[in-house]
Every structure is written in C-alpha cells, then in structure tokens.
Design an enzyme around this catalytic site. Sequence first.
Site, PDB file in Angstrom:
ATOM      1  N   ASP A  61       0.857  -1.182   0.000  1.00 40.79           N
ATOM      2  CA  ASP A  61       0.000   0.000   0.000  1.00 40.79           C
ATOM      3  C   ASP A  61       0.902   1.244   0.000  1.00 40.79           C
ATOM      4  O   ASP A  61       1.783   1.344  -0.845  1.00 40.79           O
ATOM      5  CB  ASP A  61      -0.946  -0.076   1.207  1.00 40.79           C
ATOM      6  CG  ASP A  61      -1.961   1.050   1.272  1.00 40.79           C
ATOM      7  OD1 ASP A  61      -2.962   0.980   0.541  1.00 40.79           O
ATOM      8  OD2 ASP A  61      -1.746   1.992   2.058  1.00 40.79           O
TER       9      ASP A  61
ATOM     10  N   HIS B 156      -7.138  -6.486  -0.982  1.00 40.34           N
ATOM     11  CA  HIS B 156      -6.081  -5.507  -0.772  1.00 40.34           C
ATOM     12  C   HIS B 156      -5.045  -5.913   0.270  1.00 40.34           C
ATOM     13  O   HIS B 156      -3.866  -5.593   0.131  1.00 40.34           O
ATOM     14  CB  HIS B 156      -6.702  -4.176  -0.337  1.00 40.34           C
ATOM     15  CG  HIS B 156      -5.700  -3.090  -0.116  1.00 40.34           C
ATOM     16  ND1 HIS B 156      -4.944  -2.565  -1.143  1.00 40.34           N
ATOM     17  CD2 HIS B 156      -5.323  -2.430   1.017  1.00 40.34           C
ATOM     18  CE1 HIS B 156      -4.149  -1.624  -0.658  1.00 40.34           C
ATOM     19  NE2 HIS B 156      -4.350  -1.518   0.647  1.00 40.34           N
TER      20      HIS B 156
END
Length: 335
Positions: free
Chosen positions: A114, A312
């Site tokens: 991320d 994610h």
Amino acid sequence: MPQPAAPPSPSVTVPGAIERLVDVPGGRIHLIEQGTGPLVLLVHGFPETSYSWRHQLPVLAEAGYRAAAVDVRGYGRSFAPAPVEAYRMTALVADNVAVLHALGERTATVVGHDWGSSIAANSALLRPDLFTAAAFLSVPYSPWSPVRPTDGFARIGGDEEFYVSYFQQPGRAEAEIEPDVRGWLAGFYTSLSAGTMPPPDQGSPFFVPAGARMRDRFARGPLPSWLTEAGLDVYSAEFERTGLTGALNRYRNVDRDWEDLAAWNGAVLTQPSLFIGGALDSSTTWLADAVAAYPTTLPGLVSSHILEGCGHWIQQERATEVGALLTEWLHTVHA
C-alpha cells in the site's frame, strides 16, 4: 544504536521477534525484527502497523534473512511529529535510511505494501546505493507524473468525492473515524477483503457522496477470514492510542511529494524488483497500465504476480503464498 522498546502489550508481540526503538532524524522508529542474514526492511501501509507483517517475519527469518518490520512515523510506537509536512515522502525515505544505519547494515532489500509500496519505491529510487532490491505489494510502481496529484484526484468520481480528496482535509476523516476506531477499522478492512467486499449496488467505499461519510458504504457483516477479533484488537488499540492524524498526513503531502520529486520525472528503477497484486484489489486494477509498463519502468523486474481471488490486504489474506513468493525472489536476488 538500537535500543530496546518499552515493554509492549503481549498482544502486539510477534513470537520469536525482537522489538526495538532506533534513532532517526527527529525521533525514534519502532520495529519488530527476526532472523539473521541480509536485511529485508518491511514497510506497511494505511491503516496498519508493523503487525501486518507478522506472518512473513518468521518465514523470512527461517529462510536466512534478517527481517525488520517498521512502524512508519505517525503509526504505532514510532514518533509522530506534529507538522503535516513532516510526513512528506523524502522524510519517510530518510527514516528508512536511518533505520538501516541504526541496525548496522550497509544495504537492504525494501518491501512495501500500500503506501509502504510507494515508500519502498522512493527509497530505492532516491538511495539505490542502500536499497539494492525492492518489492511492491498491491500498489504498482509508477514514475513521477506531470499531473499535480490533487488535481488528478479531484477529477475522479464525478459528483462523488474520491477518498484521497476526502482524507486530505485536516481533521475531517479524524472526525469520522476516531469516535469509533474499532468499528471503522473493521468496516474498512472488511470492505477491501476478498469474500467480504460490499455488493456493487451499495456503491464503492472509495467514493463519498456529498454530505455522506466514507463508512456509510462499508461492508456490513463478519470480519474477513484473515482477521481475528484479537488481531482487530491489536490494530484498534494502537490507533485508539495514537489517533489517525499521523497516518492520514501521508495523504496530505502528495502535492509536496510531487514538488520534491520532480527531478525524477520518468525515472526507472533498475534494481531487482518484484510485484504482487490482488485481482480484486482496486489499488492494483486501477493501476493496470502501470503494471503493463513494467518492461520500461522496472527493467530489473524478476517477476510479477496477480493473485486470483485476493483483495487488498495481500500479505495477510494470502500469507503463505506471499511468504513463498518473497522468499523465492529473495533467493534469486541474493544468489
């Protein structure tokens, strides 16, 4: 030199790992370290901590590496300076450099997820002499663009506000999150996980209608399989203690980063690299063109993987697979 951290709560400790506080310019960075061998620096994203690498630390240690997962400044047990501009990308790269030196190492492989992926990329870009290989999880490497980030984000979403723009106004997201940190985190983690994402007709949590809150579109249901109630307790306890401002300040520096890094317009990363993305992760799918450009932007790319059915939180959703891919790649890098 590294110093022992204040005794952490037992729930934060990763079995077999050592926790340290190391000096960096302006403060200290907390890290969790395990193993001996070439240094692998692990950098988390939003809104997580070094705890997100709990599955990879023992795997990398067993494979012959010194794995060190940091709490990025503003997170967890690391220092949290007050000025917004203290969270610009160049400061985060400086933290990584200082951690490497504090651990007595001359070089390291840097791995990020991320926002940590962007921190890893810029560490490798600005200090290729120190960060000799880089791996990116979820967010692909993309060179500097001539479009000012805030201008680009403002054009996304039409009548609805893109979440990055929503996060950029100081205090706004904090007012939504901090009255119920645990509930907000649970909704955010669940909404971006494979198997628990909200249905399409509910609307994307990445876009906020006028007068609404981001959490209004979060998934409503059980936690994803990768996240236990105890694990959620670890994350929520850290953010209850620190608040979210330090974490959110990363989003409030994207234009400063753009100005700071303009000299690297079009720069490529030549070090050995790795990319792992989730097929269901918007961070990966939105930037599919960046992945397609890897033959140009990452000429040292060793391998690229899109994990089917993965969301994610890739190193937690698919812990075993990510650990194996990282280990295989590291053995190639250090052959």
